[in-house]
Design an enzyme around this catalytic site. Structure first.
Site: not given
Length: 306
Positions: A271, A110, A112, A167
């Site tokens: 996100s 994805s 993010s 992240k």
């Protein structure tokens, strides 16, 4: 952003395969091979006795040596299931050790972490930089380094430990993280931003504001979407240590608890991260993302991660 391991818990699958093939290999080396050797010796002894008797009776045998070798090879031949186990065991064991203690590959599914990581990037995660952990249970046994602000880190999603997330570390234990007006403040010091050319989002085909963010010495790019609010309060969930955070319509402020980390995606308005589901405990850490080793849609993506 989730990153599912192939076939679910691939580490567990590898471990089971390694144990099964390893047990078969050890059993063959110390037991079954000796049994085959004993059976071959017995068959050869019978063959030699029979041959000697026929020779004494004046019967000449052609290709005697070749027949003896074939008889021995037939009795010493490994069954197919043992042969394959012995061949696969060292390969499986090597892969298990490499991905459990050194490097593990992941695929980015994805957006993010755009623009740092793109959909389809295949990345390598350093499994030992934050300490040696036992595979399967992810229990740290040797401390090496702690995550630092700016690190791109893979971890077990606190709301579902079967999922791996990636992240950027924005806050370490003891930090006060404030996010207002789509800008970070760390321990009372505003993070600096330098405007870059707008970024075209390949998914939405919309241009987004792009900035070079200097996160207490670590410089990297982030995206902001002018159409999105600073924070969607309706998406904030209950999570451990939520009392360490204060939420308003303008943003939030959190003090990172001991043994936890505050994570945010570089694609700030696309996100789901610590703003919404809370802190990442040290026990959830998988490793540090260090490189993009392949992207089949864009070979130029290969290289280090900032």
């Amino acid at each position: 952003m989730t990153m599912q391991s192939i076939l679910g818990n691939f580490a567990l699958i590898l471990f089971v395969l390694m144990v099964v093939t390893g047990v078969i290999w050890v059993l063959d080396v110390f037991v079954l091979s000796k049994q085959r050797r004993a059976a071959a010796d017995e068959a050869l002894a019978e063959y030699d006795a029979r041959t000697a008797k026929l020779t004494a009776d004046g019967i000449r045998l052609d290709s005697q040596l070749n027949a003896r070798e074939k008889l021995e090879a037939e009795h010493l031949r490994q069954p197919t299931w043992i042969e394959y186990s012995g061949s696969f065991f060292p390969v499986i064991a090597l892969v298990f050790v490499l991905r459990s203690f050194l490097f593990e590959p992941f695929k980015i599914p994805s957006s993010s972490m755009v623009p740092t990581l793109l959909v389809g990037d295949l990345i390598l995660v350093n499994k030992f930089t934050y300490g040696i952990r036992l595979p399967i249970i992810n229990q740290k046994v040797i401390q090496i380094n702690d995550p630092q602000r700016g690190d791109v880190m893979v971890f077990k999603y606190p709301m579902d430990m079967s999922q791996d997330y990636i992240k950027r570390v924005v806050g370490v234990p003891g930090d006060k993280i404030t996010y207002e007006g789509k800008k970070l403040t760390v321990n009372g010091k505003p993070v600096s931003y330098t405007a870059q050319d707008d970024y075209l989002d390949d998914e939405s085909l919309v241009y987004k504001k792009q900035f070079q963010e200097n996160l207490t010495g670590v410089s990297h790019r982030i995206l902001n979407d002018d159409r999105a609010p600073t924070l969607n309060l309706g998406d904030v969930r209950d999570f451990p240590n939520k009392e360490a955070c204060t939420y308003t319509t303008e943003g939030f402020s959190c003090v990172v608890p001991a043994g936890n980390y505050f994570m945010m995606g570089d694609n700030r308005d696309n996100s789901a991260d610590s703003r919404y589901w809370g802190f990442v405990p040290d026990k959830n850490i998988v490793g540090k993302a260090v490189a993009v080793w392949m992207n089949f849609s864009n070979m130029r993506r290969i290289g280090g991660i900032q």
